[in-house]
Design an enzyme around this catalytic site. Structure first.
Site, mmCIF file in Angstrom:
data_model
loop_
_atom_site.group_PDB
_atom_site.id
_atom_site.type_symbol
_atom_site.label_atom_id
_atom_site.label_comp_id
_atom_site.label_asym_id
_atom_site.label_seq_id
_atom_site.Cartn_x
_atom_site.Cartn_y
_atom_site.Cartn_z
ATOM 1 C CD GLU A 69 60.659 -10.643 -8.750
ATOM 2 O OE1 GLU A 69 59.462 -10.959 -8.598
ATOM 3 O OE2 GLU A 69 61.347 -10.147 -7.831
ATOM 4 C CG HIS A 117 60.649 -11.279 -4.591
ATOM 5 N ND1 HIS A 117 60.880 -10.060 -5.179
ATOM 6 C CD2 HIS A 117 60.819 -11.095 -3.270
ATOM 7 C CE1 HIS A 117 61.179 -9.171 -4.248
ATOM 8 N NE2 HIS A 117 61.153 -9.765 -3.075
ATOM 9 C CB CYS A 172 58.893 -7.202 -2.658
ATOM 10 S SG CYS A 172 59.837 -7.232 -1.120
#
Lengths: 79, 223
Positions: free
Chosen positions: B195, B193, B85
């Site tokens: 994570e 994302h 990002c």
């Protein structure tokens, strides 16, 4: 000290042909307010700075103030 | 294996990234933006967020942080580097990856889970996936609309450097590009994302596949 500084105005805008969604949104909003006959709208960024050495401005534009991949810029000394 | 996570002022996914690194059984290392030191890590993640408030352009100021000097050296020397990002935006601003991330076509911040296809598993950040595998990953961005000159896009496609591709394009990016790599394939940038889907408690741990890839790449034992 400040009398040795020159005022510089930098204009940064999306390169020709680069999508400019902000400009497009403004273009669409204007007729809604009754403003007809607006062809295209582009939204850019105005940066004013004071510099001792205006020969550095070109480098400042290229390295930080504008992203040459997507933006073009012009600058002038205004005082 | 030590994996560094860069912390810029305004980052907001650094804790998630550190947690995800722990989840794959690697050692997370915090890398502070003002210290020009990678602390001997084997891989680096630039997490998402709003470094320096996105002032000027996302990533434009962060790219000149002190930590970026050793990081650029690490990346140019072949070190596995992942930008997620805002981290992707920083990597393009630093010219470690080509192109730029424009404002979303819709002019709206987009925040939802989207299906993403893994196009090429031959990078340190996709090797645990099979070609064509679909991952469901969250996106959360205002400037995720990948843009590059036409010849650059063609080159990325020809060289198999589009690593992740949206099945449902959330931002208007060229060729539905969600993530790319550099010519040497060690630097990857992606808008989704991984994570944020690193634990069943978060709804899914599909994102760990992206991060586990770097363990396999390094020949380390997968947790």
């Amino acid at each position: 000290m400040s009398e040795t500084l020159r005022r510089v105005r930098v204009l940064v805008r999306p390169k020709e042909g680069i999508l400019d969604p902000q400009g497009e949104a403004v273009r669409r909003a204007l007729p809604a307010l009754g403003f007809g006959g607006v062809g295209s709208v582009h939204v850019g960024r105005l940066i004013e700075l004071e510099v001792e050495d205006e020969s550095q401005v070109e480098d400042m534009c290229r390295r930080l103030l504008a992203n040459p991949t997507i933006e073009e810029y012009e600058w002038e000394v205004i005082g | 294996m030590k994996i560094g996570v860069v912390i810029f002022p305004g980052a907001n996914c650094d804790a998630d990234a550190l947690y995800a690194v722990e989840r794959i059984g690697a050692e997370p290392v915090e890398l502070w933006h003002a210290e020009p030191d990678l602390k001997g890590v084997d891989a680096v993640i630039l997490p998402g967020g709003f470094s320096y408030g996105d002032y000027l352009r996302p990533g434009a100021i962060a790219r000149f942080s002190k930590v970026m000097r050793p990081l650029e050296e690490f990346a140019r020397g072949g070190g596995p580097t992942l930008g997620v990002c805002n981290g992707f935006q920083v990597l393009t601003e630093a010219r470690l990856l080509p192109g730029a991330l424009l404002q979303n076509m819709s002019l709206r911040f987009v925040c939802r889970t989207v299906p993403v296809r893994v196009e090429h598993p031959d990078t340190p950040w996709s090797g645990a996936c099979v070609p064509g595998e679909i991952l469901h990953l969250p996106v959360a961005h205002n400037e995720g609309n990948y843009f590059a000159a036409e010849e650059t896009i063609a080159q990325l496609e020809d060289e198999g450097r589009v690593i992740f591709r949206y099945l449902e394009n959330p931002n208007g990016s060229r060729n539905d590009i969600a993530g790319i790599c550099n010519a040497e394939r060690n630097v990857v940038g992606m808008m989704p994302h991984p994570e944020r889907v690193s634990d069943p408690l978060l709804g899914s741990e599909e994102g760990l596949k992206v991060l586990r890839s770097v363990l396999e790449f390094a020949g380390a034992k997968v947790h």
